[in-house]
Design a protein around this motif. Structure first.
Motif, PDB file in Angstrom:
ATOM      1  N   HIS A  26     -11.442  35.787  -7.323  1.00  0.00           N
ATOM      2  CA  HIS A  26     -11.570  36.261  -5.948  1.00  0.00           C
ATOM      3  C   HIS A  26     -12.324  37.570  -6.019  1.00  0.00           C
ATOM      4  O   HIS A  26     -11.769  38.600  -6.412  1.00  0.00           O
ATOM      5  CB  HIS A  26     -10.207  36.455  -5.289  1.00  0.00           C
ATOM      6  CG  HIS A  26     -10.310  36.868  -3.854  1.00  0.00           C
ATOM      7  ND1 HIS A  26     -10.169  38.171  -3.437  1.00  0.00           N
ATOM      8  CD2 HIS A  26     -10.593  36.149  -2.733  1.00  0.00           C
ATOM      9  CE1 HIS A  26     -10.333  38.242  -2.127  1.00  0.00           C
ATOM     10  NE2 HIS A  26     -10.589  37.027  -1.675  1.00  0.00           N
ATOM     11  N   GLU A  27     -13.623  37.503  -5.678  1.00  0.00           N
ATOM     12  CA  GLU A  27     -14.531  38.626  -5.882  1.00  0.00           C
ATOM     13  C   GLU A  27     -14.478  39.016  -7.362  1.00  0.00           C
ATOM     14  O   GLU A  27     -14.855  38.228  -8.213  1.00  0.00           O
ATOM     15  CB  GLU A  27     -14.179  39.771  -4.931  1.00  0.00           C
ATOM     16  CG  GLU A  27     -14.394  39.379  -3.464  1.00  0.00           C
ATOM     17  CD  GLU A  27     -14.063  40.480  -2.493  1.00  0.00           C
ATOM     18  OE1 GLU A  27     -13.387  41.456  -2.890  1.00  0.00           O
ATOM     19  OE2 GLU A  27     -14.481  40.362  -1.329  1.00  0.00           O
ATOM     20  N   GLN A  28     -13.985  40.192  -7.721  1.00  0.00           N
ATOM     21  CA  GLN A  28     -13.957  40.600  -9.125  1.00  0.00           C
ATOM     22  C   GLN A  28     -12.605  40.354  -9.791  1.00  0.00           C
ATOM     23  O   GLN A  28     -12.440  40.602 -10.981  1.00  0.00           O
ATOM     24  CB  GLN A  28     -14.308  42.095  -9.245  1.00  0.00           C
ATOM     25  CG  GLN A  28     -15.687  42.444  -8.724  1.00  0.00           C
ATOM     26  CD  GLN A  28     -16.785  41.715  -9.479  1.00  0.00           C
ATOM     27  OE1 GLN A  28     -16.737  41.585 -10.704  1.00  0.00           O
ATOM     28  NE2 GLN A  28     -17.778  41.224  -8.752  1.00  0.00           N
ATOM     29  N   GLU A  29     -11.642  39.856  -9.031  1.00  0.00           N
ATOM     30  CA  GLU A  29     -10.292  39.675  -9.564  1.00  0.00           C
ATOM     31  C   GLU A  29     -10.087  38.241 -10.031  1.00  0.00           C
ATOM     32  O   GLU A  29     -10.385  37.287  -9.313  1.00  0.00           O
ATOM     33  CB  GLU A  29      -9.263  40.022  -8.486  1.00  0.00           C
ATOM     34  CG  GLU A  29      -7.823  39.937  -8.971  1.00  0.00           C
ATOM     35  CD  GLU A  29      -6.833  40.304  -7.875  1.00  0.00           C
ATOM     36  OE1 GLU A  29      -5.642  40.036  -8.045  1.00  0.00           O
ATOM     37  OE2 GLU A  29      -7.284  40.860  -6.848  1.00  0.00           O
ATOM     38  N   ARG A  30      -9.590  38.087 -11.247  1.00  0.00           N
ATOM     39  CA  ARG A  30      -9.347  36.763 -11.807  1.00  0.00           C
ATOM     40  C   ARG A  30      -7.870  36.424 -11.671  1.00  0.00           C
ATOM     41  O   ARG A  30      -6.998  37.176 -12.102  1.00  0.00           O
ATOM     42  CB  ARG A  30      -9.743  36.740 -13.285  1.00  0.00           C
ATOM     43  CG  ARG A  30      -9.520  35.404 -13.963  1.00  0.00           C
ATOM     44  CD  ARG A  30      -9.872  35.448 -15.430  1.00  0.00           C
ATOM     45  NE  ARG A  30     -11.258  35.811 -15.662  1.00  0.00           N
ATOM     46  CZ  ARG A  30     -11.843  35.761 -16.857  1.00  0.00           C
ATOM     47  NH1 ARG A  30     -11.156  35.364 -17.909  1.00  0.00           N
ATOM     48  NH2 ARG A  30     -13.102  36.110 -16.994  1.00  0.00           N
ATOM     49  N   SER A  31      -7.582  35.262 -11.061  1.00  0.00           N
ATOM     50  CA  SER A  31      -6.186  34.857 -10.907  1.00  0.00           C
ATOM     51  C   SER A  31      -5.790  33.754 -11.886  1.00  0.00           C
ATOM     52  O   SER A  31      -4.604  33.589 -12.175  1.00  0.00           O
ATOM     53  CB  SER A  31      -5.914  34.401  -9.467  1.00  0.00           C
ATOM     54  OG  SER A  31      -6.846  33.423  -9.063  1.00  0.00           O
ATOM     55  N   TYR A  32      -6.776  32.994 -12.393  1.00  0.00           N
ATOM     56  CA  TYR A  32      -6.487  31.987 -13.414  1.00  0.00           C
ATOM     57  C   TYR A  32      -7.599  31.985 -14.456  1.00  0.00           C
ATOM     58  O   TYR A  32      -8.783  32.046 -14.112  1.00  0.00           O
ATOM     59  CB  TYR A  32      -6.375  30.580 -12.811  1.00  0.00           C
ATOM     60  CG  TYR A  32      -5.061  30.316 -12.115  1.00  0.00           C
ATOM     61  CD1 TYR A  32      -3.930  29.936 -12.835  1.00  0.00           C
ATOM     62  CD2 TYR A  32      -4.949  30.458 -10.732  1.00  0.00           C
ATOM     63  CE1 TYR A  32      -2.722  29.701 -12.197  1.00  0.00           C
ATOM     64  CE2 TYR A  32      -3.749  30.224 -10.083  1.00  0.00           C
ATOM     65  CZ  TYR A  32      -2.640  29.846 -10.825  1.00  0.00           C
ATOM     66  OH  TYR A  32      -1.443  29.620 -10.191  1.00  0.00           O
ATOM     67  N   SER A  33      -7.187  31.908 -15.723  1.00  0.00           N
ATOM     68  CA  SER A  33      -8.125  31.759 -16.831  1.00  0.00           C
ATOM     69  C   SER A  33      -7.442  30.875 -17.867  1.00  0.00           C
ATOM     70  O   SER A  33      -6.505  31.307 -18.542  1.00  0.00           O
ATOM     71  CB  SER A  33      -8.485  33.120 -17.435  1.00  0.00           C
ATOM     72  OG  SER A  33      -9.363  32.956 -18.532  1.00  0.00           O
ATOM     73  N   CYS A  34      -7.907  29.630 -17.978  1.00  0.00           N
ATOM     74  CA  CYS A  34      -7.182  28.636 -18.777  1.00  0.00           C
ATOM     75  C   CYS A  34      -8.117  27.925 -19.745  1.00  0.00           C
ATOM     76  O   CYS A  34      -9.321  27.803 -19.507  1.00  0.00           O
ATOM     77  CB  CYS A  34      -6.519  27.598 -17.873  1.00  0.00           C
ATOM     78  SG  CYS A  34      -5.623  28.296 -16.462  1.00  0.00           S
ATOM     79  N   GLU A  35      -7.527  27.435 -20.825  1.00  0.00           N
ATOM     80  CA  GLU A  35      -8.250  26.681 -21.839  1.00  0.00           C
ATOM     81  C   GLU A  35      -7.381  25.508 -22.270  1.00  0.00           C
ATOM     82  O   GLU A  35      -6.218  25.404 -21.853  1.00  0.00           O
ATOM     83  CB  GLU A  35      -8.576  27.580 -23.036  1.00  0.00           C
ATOM     84  CG  GLU A  35      -7.361  28.134 -23.731  1.00  0.00           C
ATOM     85  CD  GLU A  35      -7.718  29.083 -24.863  1.00  0.00           C
ATOM     86  OE1 GLU A  35      -6.931  29.153 -25.834  1.00  0.00           O
ATOM     87  OE2 GLU A  35      -8.765  29.746 -24.786  1.00  0.00           O
TER      88      GLU A  35
END
Length: 286
Positions: free
Chosen positions: A272-281
């Motif tokens: 969301h703009e510069q904010e990351r709420s999910y980062s998955c692998e």
């Protein structure tokens, strides 16, 4: 006495020669055995290395879906490259991926990169832009793009030769359906589990279920109504070894889902703009 000594000397010399010959034979046999063992060992190592080599990456046959969607004759007011001569012409695209126009023939089933975009227009309708790019060594590009109204544009290139056409009919069909619906059959299991970073503690990862259920995308406990997406983009890279779906939502959230050629999730990101709420692998086994 002298004769006896000479006889003994001759006998001793003969025995020494036999012994030396035997030692050489045994040494040669030992060397041959060692060489054979080394060769067999080398063959075993090579076999083990071959056995440990990863199998070839799976590829998705996306053209079975793309082909019928883009197949058609695209005619309009055209300009030829490189002499910029104006002419009426037609770019023919077959369901088998073969395209032709004005002496050019290209096979886009060999495309290394395909980018398909559908976006909401100001009037509430949808536009589309489909791009296909063949390997650089062979050359060749195809662009189909809708415009306001029912007309669009089509461009085909190979090296320095090409055709650029406007006022092209029939391109509006590319945006008739959401891309996520068109390609849903390529995305593997409905629900897949990935490993996601805890955004409040980057040292922690959590198993998270990801599911596309109709028009709802679920990532863990978060639901996204993807019917509201302003832009959808499907890409196929490396001749179908990887693919991705990108959704840009009205609130400026950008959702990215990456897959391998078998339809297995390889990455999930939500910004969301510069904010990351999910980062998955992918989830690690064991």
């Amino acid at each position: 006495m002298i004769r006896r000594t000479a006889l003994l000397s001759a006998l001793t010399l003969s025995l020494l020669l036999v012994a030396c010959s035997k030692d050489k034979d045994e040494s040669a046999d030992a060397d041959e055995t060692q060489a054979q063992a080394q060769a067999e060992g080398g063959e075993q190592v090579e076999t083990d290395i071959q056995a440990e080599e990863a199998p070839p990456a799976p590829t998705v046959d996306y053209w079975k879906v793309v082909g019928p969607l883009v197949a058609g004759d695209y005619s309009g007011a055209c300009m030829r490259k490189p002499d910029l001569r104006k002419m009426d012409a037609t770019i023919k695209v077959g369901a088998d991926g073969k395209a032709s126009s004005s002496g050019m023939e290209l096979d886009f089933r060999e495309a290394r990169k395909v980018m398909l975009t559908r976006q909401r227009e100001k009037d509430g309708g949808y536009g589309a832009m489909f791009m296909f790019s063949v390997d650089e060594a062979k050359g060749g590009d195809l662009l189909l793009q809708s415009a306001e109204g029912s007309k669009g544009s089509a461009v085909i290139n190979r090296d320095d030769i090409g055709l650029m056409c406007s006022e092209v009919g029939g391109i509006d069909k590319l945006s008739a359906r959401p891309l996520r619906a068109v390609f849903s059959g390529l995305l593997g299991a409905k629900t897949q589990t990935v490993s996601c970073l805890d955004t409040t503690n980057l040292l922690v990862r959590r198993d998270t279920d990801v599911e596309i259920d109709g028009d709802v995308l679920k990532i863990g406990g978060t639901k996204f109504d993807i019917t509201g997406a302003e832009t959808e983009m499907f890409t196929f890279d490396d001749a179908g070894r990887t693919m991705s779906l990108t959704l840009i939502m009205p609130d400026k959230q950008t959702i990215g889902l990456g897959y391998d050629g078998a339809g297995t999730l390889t990455s999930v990101t939500v910004f969301h703009e510069q904010e990351r709420s999910y980062s998955c692998e992918p989830k690690r086994e064991g």
